[in-house]
Each structure stands twice: as structure tokens, then as C-alpha cells.
Design a protein around this motif. Sequence first.
Motif, PDB file in Angstrom:
ATOM      1  N   HIS A  83     -11.236   6.309  -3.747  1.00 53.79           N
ATOM      2  CA  HIS A  83     -11.183   7.378  -4.742  1.00 53.79           C
ATOM      3  C   HIS A  83     -10.548   6.883  -6.041  1.00 53.79           C
ATOM      4  N   HIS A  84     -10.982   7.467  -7.150  1.00 49.05           N
ATOM      5  CA  HIS A  84     -10.384   7.182  -8.456  1.00 49.05           C
ATOM      6  C   HIS A  84     -10.609   8.368  -9.373  1.00 49.05           C
ATOM      7  N   SER A  85      -9.935   8.366 -10.502  1.00 51.98           N
ATOM      8  CA  SER A  85      -9.871   9.550 -11.370  1.00 51.98           C
ATOM      9  C   SER A  85     -11.198   9.911 -12.025  1.00 51.98           C
ATOM     10  N   ARG A  86     -12.163   9.000 -12.043  1.00 52.28           N
ATOM     11  CA  ARG A  86     -13.434   9.292 -12.699  1.00 52.28           C
ATOM     12  C   ARG A  86     -14.397  10.039 -11.779  1.00 52.28           C
ATOM     13  N   GLN A  87     -14.046  10.176 -10.521  1.00 48.71           N
ATOM     14  CA  GLN A  87     -14.886  10.906  -9.585  1.00 48.71           C
ATOM     15  C   GLN A  87     -14.647  12.406  -9.713  1.00 48.71           C
ATOM     16  N   SER A  88     -15.568  13.180  -9.172  1.00 48.26           N
ATOM     17  CA  SER A  88     -15.371  14.626  -9.106  1.00 48.26           C
ATOM     18  C   SER A  88     -14.199  14.915  -8.175  1.00 48.26           C
ATOM     19  N   LEU A  89     -13.599  16.089  -8.329  1.00 49.16           N
ATOM     20  CA  LEU A  89     -12.475  16.463  -7.476  1.00 49.16           C
ATOM     21  C   LEU A  89     -12.892  16.528  -6.007  1.00 49.16           C
ATOM     22  N   ALA A  90     -14.138  16.960  -5.776  1.00 49.55           N
ATOM     23  CA  ALA A  90     -14.641  17.030  -4.401  1.00 49.55           C
ATOM     24  C   ALA A  90     -14.743  15.639  -3.777  1.00 49.55           C
ATOM     25  N   ALA A  91     -15.236  14.677  -4.572  1.00 45.78           N
ATOM     26  CA  ALA A  91     -15.358  13.303  -4.079  1.00 45.78           C
ATOM     27  C   ALA A  91     -13.984  12.704  -3.811  1.00 45.78           C
ATOM     28  N   GLN A  92     -13.047  12.946  -4.712  1.00 39.38           N
ATOM     29  CA  GLN A  92     -11.691  12.433  -4.512  1.00 39.38           C
ATOM     30  C   GLN A  92     -11.076  13.005  -3.240  1.00 39.38           C
ATOM     31  N   LYS A  93     -11.248  14.293  -3.041  1.00 38.01           N
ATOM     32  CA  LYS A  93     -10.689  14.932  -1.843  1.00 38.01           C
ATOM     33  C   LYS A  93     -11.323  14.372  -0.574  1.00 38.01           C
ATOM     34  N   PHE A  94     -12.630  14.135  -0.620  1.00 37.47           N
ATOM     35  CA  PHE A  94     -13.345  13.584   0.538  1.00 37.47           C
ATOM     36  C   PHE A  94     -12.806  12.202   0.904  1.00 37.47           C
ATOM     37  N   PHE A  95     -12.689  11.322  -0.095  1.00 33.48           N
ATOM     38  CA  PHE A  95     -12.240   9.955   0.186  1.00 33.48           C
ATOM     39  C   PHE A  95     -10.765   9.911   0.583  1.00 33.48           C
ATOM     40  N   LYS A  96      -9.974  10.809   0.031  1.00 32.85           N
ATOM     41  CA  LYS A  96      -8.567  10.886   0.444  1.00 32.85           C
ATOM     42  C   LYS A  96      -8.453  11.335   1.893  1.00 32.85           C
ATOM     43  N   THR A  97      -9.316  12.255   2.302  1.00 33.81           N
ATOM     44  CA  THR A  97      -9.319  12.712   3.693  1.00 33.81           C
ATOM     45  C   THR A  97      -9.667  11.571   4.641  1.00 33.81           C
ATOM     46  N   LEU A  98     -10.660  10.757   4.263  1.00 33.46           N
ATOM     47  CA  LEU A  98     -11.025   9.600   5.092  1.00 33.46           C
ATOM     48  C   LEU A  98      -9.862   8.620   5.183  1.00 33.46           C
ATOM     49  N   GLU A  99      -9.124   8.468   4.094  1.00 35.09           N
ATOM     50  CA  GLU A  99      -7.970   7.564   4.087  1.00 35.09           C
ATOM     51  C   GLU A  99      -6.908   8.064   5.066  1.00 35.09           C
ATOM     52  N   LYS A 117       2.545   8.000   0.376  1.00 36.65           N
ATOM     53  CA  LYS A 117       2.518   9.414  -0.023  1.00 36.65           C
ATOM     54  C   LYS A 117       1.300  10.119   0.578  1.00 36.65           C
ATOM     55  N   LEU A 118       0.168   9.419   0.580  1.00 37.26           N
ATOM     56  CA  LEU A 118      -1.083  10.020   1.041  1.00 37.26           C
ATOM     57  C   LEU A 118      -1.084  10.233   2.547  1.00 37.26           C
ATOM     58  N   SER A 119      -0.486   9.295   3.274  1.00 35.36           N
ATOM     59  CA  SER A 119      -0.554   9.335   4.741  1.00 35.36           C
ATOM     60  C   SER A 119       0.583  10.128   5.372  1.00 35.36           C
ATOM     61  N   GLY A 120       1.535  10.565   4.561  1.00 35.20           N
ATOM     62  CA  GLY A 120       2.630  11.351   5.103  1.00 35.20           C
ATOM     63  C   GLY A 120       3.699  10.496   5.735  1.00 35.20           C
ATOM     64  N   SER A 121       3.910  10.662   7.037  1.00 30.47           N
ATOM     65  CA  SER A 121       5.013   9.974   7.715  1.00 30.47           C
ATOM     66  C   SER A 121       4.674   8.556   8.157  1.00 30.47           C
ATOM     67  N   LYS A 122       3.422   8.143   8.006  1.00 30.48           N
ATOM     68  CA  LYS A 122       3.015   6.810   8.485  1.00 30.48           C
ATOM     69  C   LYS A 122       3.678   5.709   7.652  1.00 30.48           C
ATOM     70  N   LYS A 123       4.306   4.756   8.325  1.00 29.10           N
ATOM     71  CA  LYS A 123       4.924   3.618   7.653  1.00 29.10           C
ATOM     72  C   LYS A 123       3.831   2.644   7.208  1.00 29.10           C
ATOM     73  N   VAL A 124       3.941   2.178   5.971  1.00 23.98           N
ATOM     74  CA  VAL A 124       2.971   1.225   5.428  1.00 23.98           C
ATOM     75  C   VAL A 124       3.688  -0.086   5.162  1.00 23.98           C
ATOM     76  N   ASP A 125       3.165  -1.172   5.724  1.00 25.50           N
ATOM     77  CA  ASP A 125       3.796  -2.483   5.611  1.00 25.50           C
ATOM     78  C   ASP A 125       3.197  -3.293   4.465  1.00 25.50           C
ATOM     79  N   LEU A 126       3.950  -4.303   4.037  1.00 29.04           N
ATOM     80  CA  LEU A 126       3.512  -5.246   3.005  1.00 29.04           C
ATOM     81  C   LEU A 126       3.945  -6.632   3.446  1.00 29.04           C
TER      82      LEU A 126
END
Length: 382
Positions: free
Chosen positions: A123-139, A162-171
Motif C-alpha cells: 500500500h502507498h498514499s497514491r492508491q485509493s483508500l479502499a485499496a490501501q485498506k485492503f493491502f493493510k488487511t493482508l499485511e 503499528k500496523l500489526s498491533g502487539s506482534k514483535k517485529v525484528d531487524l
Amino acid sequence: MSDPEVKKPKLLLLVTVPDSLIFFEKQLKSLSHIFDVTVSCAHDSNVSTFIESEGVNYIPLFINRQFSPLHDVRTVYELCKIIQSVQPDILHVNTPKASLLGLIAGFLMRVKVRLYVCHGFAHHSRQSLAAQKFFKTLERIRCLLSTHVLSVSSSLRDELSKLSGSKKVDLIHNGSINGVELDGVAKTFQLAPTYNPSPNSIEPFRLLFVGRVTKDKGINELFRSFEELFSEGINIALQVVGKIENTYYIDEIEQMSRKYPGNFSYLGFLDDPLPIMSKNHLLVFPSYREGFGMVIIEAASVNLPSLAFRNLGTTSIIESGINGFLTPEQTSCDLTSIIRSLIRNPEEFNKVKSNLADLASRYERERVIAATKVYLEQLLRY
């Protein structure tokens, strides 16, 4: 009596298309000392060479990059059979479609360690809000189905957390999935030239684009910027390297080649972009969205500065004016303005070159691979 051979833990790595295997060049060979590695992706003419050079196992699997419910259900079934056959201790999934279907199959087959590697957002800011919401849900679904999540940059990690909530993200290490190979680069390739135009110089300011030739990579903005600068009488040249993903750009590139002979050229896809990088003045990378931006580090390894659109990946790498340049907004006007300024003020342009070796060294491949080994071994104790 000889000791029995120690059985290695098994790692199954999934990617959608063979082109993505370049992310793991030399890494899989190193990991194979610890793991019994199997790779699964679609087959093409280069896969056999890669598999042989890395010394790993391979199971062909075609994954449709587009959403196709019937085909996707069948692919999940095929993935379940592959998992049953391999019996992996770690399922290592990459690229959006392979990650989603692979994690569904891994969850159904109860694979103990399901590692999702996020290389960037769809998702990115140039997409429609519906598309952004869809791809964020898949994430969010990918994160939910995984046991561990790995990000390729610090900025992406923060947003994914932030997007995944409580899930720890490693680097791992400083970021990237495989780093850049620096050993011998300075001996093998000349460094990109310094831009020092004289009043009577006929040498153009050379721009380079390396990436997929597609809208999301900002190719439209780059072409508009190049044409505007050329129309102003600025001595400028542009080379484009990468696969064309939309047939529309075949005609576009042919028109550009005819309109600007000697100043515009398309070189197709190159396995190793470093030689051409070392002959240009500035890498232009106007991607709308990027998880990391490996091409920027590759350019830095041959002392080629980069100008990029500001996004999650590029802001993790570039300090604008220090080791590269970032546009305020994602527009062709910003590209044009910055390129024009750099041509008119070569001192400002050249001063960033002194910091590029340090930038590249932060992502040295051997260190990234060593840290990856440690990380994956830790996952086995999960």
C-alpha cells in the motif's frame, strides 16, 4: 567407528518469482552449512544455475502474482504437500503473494516456526483508500499467521509494528535482507566519476535508473523530469536499467530513444548493475514505496550518490545532503528542481561522495549473513 552424521534442521524458503532469489545470493550457500535448505518458487532458465551455485534443494511451484481465488486455493494445497514432504523446522516466506499463501499453508500444517520477511508494503498514499485498506488487511493477516516477523529496515519495522498491533517485529544487523558485497568491489570496478564540468565541457550530467520499469517505481516522474531539464538546454543524459513490467513502457521507451538519441538509452535487465553504476553521476530512484532500497546501497559501494523519493525504505538509508538526496514530495517537479540545483552547484553534489563508503559498509554482506545465521538459529529454540 565414525560418529553418525548430525541431522541438520530444515529450512524451506518461499518466493513468488525467481528474480527474488537475488536477495539471497551467497546467503543460502552459507546457511546450508547449518540448515538443510530447500527453495520453492516458479522455474525459469536461471533457477538451475542459482540452485547449483548455492548448493541447496529446489521444488518448482508456480504462484500467480495476481489474485485468482481458484488458483490460489490450489497453490495453498500444493504448498501443503511441499511442507509435508520437506517437514521444515523453519518456513521462511518472502514477497507478498508467496508470503500470504505460504503462511496459510504453514499455519494449516502446523509448522512450528513461520518467519514472515516484510520487504516493503504493497500500500502507498497514491492508491485509493479502499485499496490501501485492503493491502493493510493482508499485511495484518500475514503477521497474524506468522510466529515471527522480520523487517528489512528500521522505518519499515516501526510502521509494521503499528500496523500489526502487539506482534514483535525484528531487524537483523542494520537492515536489508542480504547486504552488499564490498570485498573486492574497489579493485574490480572503477568508482563513479566526480562531476566537475568545465565551461567548454561536452560531458553530460549522467543520470541512471535501476529497477523495475513500472509506474510504482516513479518512471513517469523521472521521464517528465528528464524531458523538462533537456528542454531547458541542460546537458543531461539518462540510462534506464531493468525489466519492463507493463507493455505500455515498451512504446514509451522507444519514443524516448528516438527523440533523444545519444542522451537516452534503455539497457534492459542487467544481472550486475555495478559496472554501469560506476560510469554515471547520479542514481535516480523515485519509487513511491520501498521497504529498503538495496539499489541505493549498491550504488554507494561504487561511490555513486542517489536521489530518491522520500519513503519508508529510503529514509532509513539516506540523510539528505549528507550521503544522498531526498525529495520533499514525490513529484517530478521536486526531481527536476534538485537535479537542476546539483548540476549548477557541483560542490554540493560532490561533497556527499565522501560519506558513501561509510554508508555501504553499514550493510556489508558478510556481517548481514553472520547476523542472519545467529537469528535463525535462535528461532530453532522457539
